[in-house]
Design a protein around this motif. Structure first.
Motif, short mmCIF file in Angstrom:
data_model
loop_
_atom_site.label_atom_id
_atom_site.label_comp_id
_atom_site.label_asym_id
_atom_site.label_seq_id
_atom_site.Cartn_x
_atom_site.Cartn_y
_atom_site.Cartn_z
N HIS A 43 5.93 62.77 140.43
CA HIS A 43 5.75 64.20 140.66
C HIS A 43 7.10 64.92 140.70
N LEU A 44 8.05 64.37 141.43
CA LEU A 44 9.36 65.00 141.57
C LEU A 44 10.16 64.91 140.27
N ALA A 45 9.94 63.85 139.50
CA ALA A 45 10.68 63.67 138.25
C ALA A 45 10.22 64.64 137.17
N PHE A 46 8.90 64.83 137.06
CA PHE A 46 8.35 65.60 135.94
C PHE A 46 8.08 67.07 136.24
N THR A 47 8.00 67.44 137.50
CA THR A 47 7.66 68.83 137.81
C THR A 47 8.80 69.60 138.47
N THR A 48 9.94 68.95 138.68
CA THR A 48 11.11 69.63 139.24
C THR A 48 12.33 69.28 138.40
N ASP A 49 13.44 69.97 138.68
CA ASP A 49 14.70 69.64 138.01
C ASP A 49 15.70 69.06 139.01
N LEU A 50 15.16 68.47 140.07
CA LEU A 50 16.01 67.86 141.10
C LEU A 50 16.73 66.64 140.55
N SER A 51 17.95 66.44 141.01
CA SER A 51 18.72 65.28 140.57
C SER A 51 18.19 64.01 141.22
N ALA A 52 18.59 62.88 140.67
CA ALA A 52 18.16 61.59 141.20
C ALA A 52 18.65 61.40 142.63
N ASP A 53 19.83 61.88 142.95
CA ASP A 53 20.36 61.73 144.31
C ASP A 53 19.53 62.50 145.33
N VAL A 54 19.12 63.73 144.94
CA VAL A 54 18.30 64.54 145.85
C VAL A 54 16.94 63.89 146.04
N VAL A 55 16.33 63.43 144.95
CA VAL A 55 15.02 62.78 145.02
C VAL A 55 15.09 61.50 145.83
N LYS A 56 16.18 60.81 145.71
CA LYS A 56 16.36 59.57 146.48
C LYS A 56 16.24 59.84 147.97
N GLY A 57 16.91 60.89 148.42
CA GLY A 57 16.84 61.24 149.84
C GLY A 57 15.43 61.67 150.24
N ALA A 58 14.75 62.39 149.33
CA ALA A 58 13.40 62.85 149.63
C ALA A 58 12.44 61.69 149.75
N LEU A 59 12.53 60.75 148.82
CA LEU A 59 11.63 59.60 148.84
C LEU A 59 11.89 58.72 150.05
N ALA A 60 13.13 58.66 150.47
CA ALA A 60 13.47 57.83 151.62
C ALA A 60 12.79 58.34 152.89
N GLY A 61 12.43 59.62 152.90
CA GLY A 61 11.75 60.19 154.07
C GLY A 61 10.27 59.92 154.09
N LEU A 62 9.74 59.34 153.03
CA LEU A 62 8.31 59.01 152.97
C LEU A 62 8.11 57.53 153.28
N SER A 63 6.99 57.25 153.88
CA SER A 63 6.65 55.85 154.14
C SER A 63 6.13 55.24 152.85
#
Length: 408
Positions: free
Chosen positions: A327-347
């Protein structure tokens, strides 16, 4: 006939000029004694001290480059109708500074001239065309130093019989060693400067002069290449190799842009004539360059986007969180580093599924909560576990939102 000072000076200079032009220069120089100081002063007195050769036709400024070319006004420019680089430079600056002139025509009919000073004027022409259009018109010839200058204009328009080229440098030296020896004349050179004396009778001396002439020619060729937007090798191979090209042959070689008349050029620049065909060609070339740059940019952007998506999907934090990562890869333009931090906050969860369009086998239809972000499955029919509380789902994505906001 004893050598005059003017003849001695002419022989000491390197020239970017045709053989016939050099003969004319040396002939005038040899007749220096026929021109008295009084006659020269009387000739000068007919002109205002600050008078130049600048002419105008409406909004078009016209600068003449006729006869042999010299760095400064002197006996040649005063008596024989030659042209001075200094005068041309002053005329050019005056035309550039005058807001009533919208364009400039450099009108050439010259066999060339001195190397000294020509490149400085060439640079001024090249800089000036960024301010106003500068068209070089050649009705007679723009040879050697004349072409050195003409090549820097915005456009070169020539007559059918125009002569262009003679790219190269020549020098005439007199070997006076035998005459000096007979006259008992000896010359002493400082011991720290052994190369100050050039022995024309030796291979080393001739090679040294040849290197100097070749170095000057390299500057000539590089300047022409820059002005005509070609490679130096193309100038050497296609622009006559020291010879001249006539009319349409010069256009075909790329030395000039088109055939035309002086009056037509002035009328076109003044807005009274049809648009020059070459202007349309230049505009087309510019559009093609823009399109090429746009396509190249799109290609680079697409490659970068694929790289970003792949980097997100390959994150270690994406394991067990595949649907969120996609979802974050295909629907946003967030960088991999930002997404990494976001995913780390999910179980991490084994219950996340890929989008239905990417599933290879039919999957049991699970319940979907209106509170589940992006329609994530909140009920796993395989394990038949109860749906997580709405508060827990909101809390998970709340952490993601907080991290994303903090990273922006």
């Amino acid at each position: 006939m004893p050598e005059t000072r003017a003849l001695q000076a002419a022989l000491a200079e390197p020239w970017a000029i045709t053989a016939e032009g050099l003969e004319l220069v040396l002939s005038v120089a040899a007749r220096e004694h026929n021109v008295s100081i009084e006659a020269l002063e009387a000739y000068r007195s007919k002109h205002v001290p600050t008078a130049e050769r600048l002419q105008e036709r409406g909004t078009v400024a016209i600068i003449e480059a006729r006869g042999p070319l010299f760095r400064r006004a002197n006996i040649f420019t005063s008596i024989s109708g030659a042209t001075s680089y200094d005068i041309m430079a002053r005329d050019l600056q005056a035309a550039l500074d005058n807001p009533s002139y919208r364009s400039i025509v450099l009108n050439f009919d010259t066999p060339g001239g001195e190397v000294t000073g020509v490149d400085e004027l060439a640079k001024a022409i090249r800089a000036g065309k960024a301010i106003k259009p500068i068209v070089a018109y050649v009705g007679g010839s723009a040879a050697s130093a004349g072409y050195w200058l003409a090549s820097q204009a915005t456009e070169i328009v020539i007559a059918d019989t125009a002569i262009l080229g003679s790219i190269g440098v020549r020098a005439a030296f007199q070997d006076t060693s035998k005459k000096d020896a007979e006259a008992g004349r000896r010359e002493f050179i400082s011991s720290q400067s052994p190369s100050k004396r050039t022995d024309l009778s030796s291979d080393e001396g001739r090679a040294r002069i040849q290197n100097t002439i070749d170095a000057l020619a390299d500057v000539f060729i590089a300047t022409v290449a820059q002005g005509r937007r070609v490679k130096p090798d193309d100038v050497i191979a296609k622009f006559g190799g020291g010879d001249v090209l006539i009319g349409s042959a010069a256009v075909a070689a790329g030395m000039a842009d088109r055939i035309g008349t002086f009056e037509a050029v002035v009328a076109q620049l003044a807005g009274r004539g049809p648009t020059p065909p070459n202007s349309k060609r230049i505009a087309k070339m510019n559009n093609e360059e823009i399109d090429a740059a746009r396509k190249e940019g799109e290609k680079i952007g697409a490659t970068a986007e694929r790289t970003r998506i792949q980097a997100i999907l390959n994150l270690p934090e994406a394991k067990g969180r595949e649907a969120s990562a996609m979802h974050l890869a295909f629907t946003t333009d967030l960088s991999a580093d930002v997404v990494k931090g976001a995913l780390a906050g999910l179980s991490a969860s084994t219950t996340e599924q890929a989008p239905e369009s990417e599933q290879k086998q039919p999957q049991p239809t699970g319940q979907r909560s209106s509170e589940a972000p992006s329609g994530l499955v909140t009920f796993d029919p395989k394990t038949d576990q109860p749906q997580p509380p709405v508060e827990k789902t909101k809390a998970s994505w709340g952490k993601v939102t907080d991290k994303l906001n903090a990273s922006m």
